[in-house]
Design a protein around this motif. Sequence first.
Motif, PDB file in Angstrom:
ATOM      1  N   ALA A 267      17.101   0.139  55.271  1.00  0.00           N
ATOM      2  CA  ALA A 267      15.862  -0.568  55.595  1.00  0.00           C
ATOM      3  C   ALA A 267      14.724  -0.056  54.718  1.00  0.00           C
ATOM      4  O   ALA A 267      14.751   1.093  54.260  1.00  0.00           O
ATOM      5  CB  ALA A 267      15.519  -0.374  57.064  1.00  0.00           C
ATOM      6  N   ASN A 268      13.741  -0.904  54.493  1.00  0.00           N
ATOM      7  CA  ASN A 268      12.562  -0.502  53.731  1.00  0.00           C
ATOM      8  C   ASN A 268      11.358  -1.290  54.241  1.00  0.00           C
ATOM      9  O   ASN A 268      11.474  -2.062  55.196  1.00  0.00           O
ATOM     10  CB  ASN A 268      12.774  -0.714  52.219  1.00  0.00           C
ATOM     11  CG  ASN A 268      13.203  -2.132  51.905  1.00  0.00           C
ATOM     12  OD1 ASN A 268      12.539  -3.092  52.299  1.00  0.00           O
ATOM     13  ND2 ASN A 268      14.327  -2.272  51.197  1.00  0.00           N
ATOM     14  N   HIS A 269      10.194  -1.115  53.603  1.00  0.00           N
ATOM     15  CA  HIS A 269       8.993  -1.764  54.111  1.00  0.00           C
ATOM     16  C   HIS A 269       9.039  -3.277  53.942  1.00  0.00           C
ATOM     17  O   HIS A 269       8.319  -4.007  54.638  1.00  0.00           O
ATOM     18  CB  HIS A 269       7.756  -1.197  53.405  1.00  0.00           C
ATOM     19  CG  HIS A 269       7.465   0.220  53.776  1.00  0.00           C
ATOM     20  ND1 HIS A 269       7.148   0.593  55.054  1.00  0.00           N
ATOM     21  CD2 HIS A 269       7.469   1.365  53.033  1.00  0.00           C
ATOM     22  CE1 HIS A 269       6.954   1.902  55.099  1.00  0.00           C
ATOM     23  NE2 HIS A 269       7.142   2.402  53.883  1.00  0.00           N
ATOM     24  N   THR A 270       9.889  -3.767  53.046  1.00  0.00           N
ATOM     25  CA  THR A 270      10.031  -5.213  52.865  1.00  0.00           C
ATOM     26  C   THR A 270      11.044  -5.792  53.836  1.00  0.00           C
ATOM     27  O   THR A 270      10.811  -6.815  54.471  1.00  0.00           O
ATOM     28  CB  THR A 270      10.468  -5.529  51.416  1.00  0.00           C
ATOM     29  OG1 THR A 270       9.494  -5.005  50.517  1.00  0.00           O
ATOM     30  CG2 THR A 270      10.599  -7.035  51.217  1.00  0.00           C
ATOM     31  N   ASP A 271      12.176  -5.114  53.965  1.00  0.00           N
ATOM     32  CA  ASP A 271      13.241  -5.537  54.880  1.00  0.00           C
ATOM     33  C   ASP A 271      13.432  -4.437  55.921  1.00  0.00           C
ATOM     34  O   ASP A 271      14.186  -3.489  55.714  1.00  0.00           O
ATOM     35  CB  ASP A 271      14.535  -5.796  54.101  1.00  0.00           C
ATOM     36  CG  ASP A 271      15.634  -6.363  54.986  1.00  0.00           C
ATOM     37  OD1 ASP A 271      15.357  -6.622  56.185  1.00  0.00           O
ATOM     38  OD2 ASP A 271      16.764  -6.556  54.506  1.00  0.00           O
ATOM     39  N   ARG A 272      12.729  -4.548  57.021  1.00  0.00           N
ATOM     40  CA  ARG A 272      12.691  -3.462  57.991  1.00  0.00           C
ATOM     41  C   ARG A 272      13.917  -3.405  58.899  1.00  0.00           C
ATOM     42  O   ARG A 272      14.100  -2.429  59.622  1.00  0.00           O
ATOM     43  CB  ARG A 272      11.416  -3.578  58.839  1.00  0.00           C
ATOM     44  CG  ARG A 272      10.129  -3.336  58.037  1.00  0.00           C
ATOM     45  CD  ARG A 272       8.907  -3.312  58.929  1.00  0.00           C
ATOM     46  NE  ARG A 272       8.671  -4.609  59.554  1.00  0.00           N
ATOM     47  CZ  ARG A 272       7.974  -5.599  58.983  1.00  0.00           C
ATOM     48  NH1 ARG A 272       7.451  -5.411  57.772  1.00  0.00           N
ATOM     49  NH2 ARG A 272       7.798  -6.731  59.609  1.00  0.00           N
ATOM     50  N   GLN A 273      14.747  -4.435  58.872  1.00  0.00           N
ATOM     51  CA  GLN A 273      15.946  -4.444  59.704  1.00  0.00           C
ATOM     52  C   GLN A 273      17.066  -3.681  59.007  1.00  0.00           C
ATOM     53  O   GLN A 273      17.509  -4.055  57.931  1.00  0.00           O
ATOM     54  CB  GLN A 273      16.403  -5.883  59.967  1.00  0.00           C
ATOM     55  CG  GLN A 273      17.604  -6.005  60.913  1.00  0.00           C
ATOM     56  CD  GLN A 273      17.253  -5.623  62.336  1.00  0.00           C
ATOM     57  OE1 GLN A 273      16.276  -6.108  62.892  1.00  0.00           O
ATOM     58  NE2 GLN A 273      18.043  -4.741  62.927  1.00  0.00           N
ATOM     59  N   ALA A 274      17.512  -2.590  59.609  1.00  0.00           N
ATOM     60  CA  ALA A 274      18.569  -1.775  59.005  1.00  0.00           C
ATOM     61  C   ALA A 274      19.925  -2.477  59.101  1.00  0.00           C
ATOM     62  O   ALA A 274      20.166  -3.241  60.044  1.00  0.00           O
ATOM     63  CB  ALA A 274      18.638  -0.419  59.702  1.00  0.00           C
TER      64      ALA A 274
END
Length: 340
Positions: A267-274
């Motif tokens: 997950a990251n700040h763009t795609d927060r869904q792990a």
Amino acid sequence: MVKLIQVGVGGYGSSWLSTVIESQRAQHVALVDLNLEHLKQAREITGLPDSVCFTNLEQALMNGIEADALLCIVPPAYHESVIRIGVSAGMHILSEKPIAHTIQSAHQILQRFNKTDRIFMIAQKARFHPWVRRFRQIVNSGQLGQISHVTHYFRAPYYSWGEFRHQMQDPLYIEMSIHHFDLLRALLGCDPVQVWSTSWNTPYSTFAGDITGVAHFVMDNGWPITYHADAIASGDMTDWYGEIRAVGEDGTLTMIYPELYIAKKGANHTDRQAPQEFIMKVSNPQEGQLVALYEFLDAIKENRTPESSGQDNLKSLAMVFGAIDASRDQEFKQIDDYLL
């Protein structure tokens, strides 16, 4: 068939009536409750005659009722008096949580059992589920890498929750958190050594005592656990289990009912869904009640100590009263001080 006297058949006690019948390994020989309407409803469920229904336990025994075991489903403040009579009559005891309403009363109950060969078990239904065993296996297997910490969040709208709970000084920790604290011990396979806590009564509360709180435990393997519960919450609710996460270096084992899964890195700040790895479905909490009863009956049959014995459950109760005292004194409490 194990012959049971059930003390307390109204409210949550009514759920035990059908559980005993469903077990096909135990049978009610008497019902006890102060409330005559509760007794009437229990007779309709069990098919027992009025002649074996009583308003107190002494009356049942004086009328020649013979039983192997006692099922104690009354408010915590009455546990010691009911259990004392059951022990004196030579019965095994299965009791709802907590052991008692004070740590002193709990120790007095356990001291009575230490002088007998009778079984004393607390029916902590949350721990008797396949997903709990799987959770413990994963966190202790190294699959998540090194464990950093565990979080447990619980939110419920208990605006009306049984009259006696609204009169208690610490309804959250004594009546609800005891489930969660025992569950955490079962999930992690370790025991607490220290607690800090703060609790409060929400301004719009219908309770006399604290119904919201935060407790932070350190376990005997060094793992920190943060527990945050609000039993008179607004907004989104959790399930009865709450939401539980064990955070590791390679992923977070997550239980959000009805699923147990590992949230992996990615997950990251763009795609927060792990990215998720599904582990298994989580069983309904109430299903654990029948399994707990089976454990009790098996322990009697095999003459062994059951899981969630009174002595073991004292560790969960110590978490409760340690958290209560830590909140009042605003200082860390040592769990061992409550086990003596």
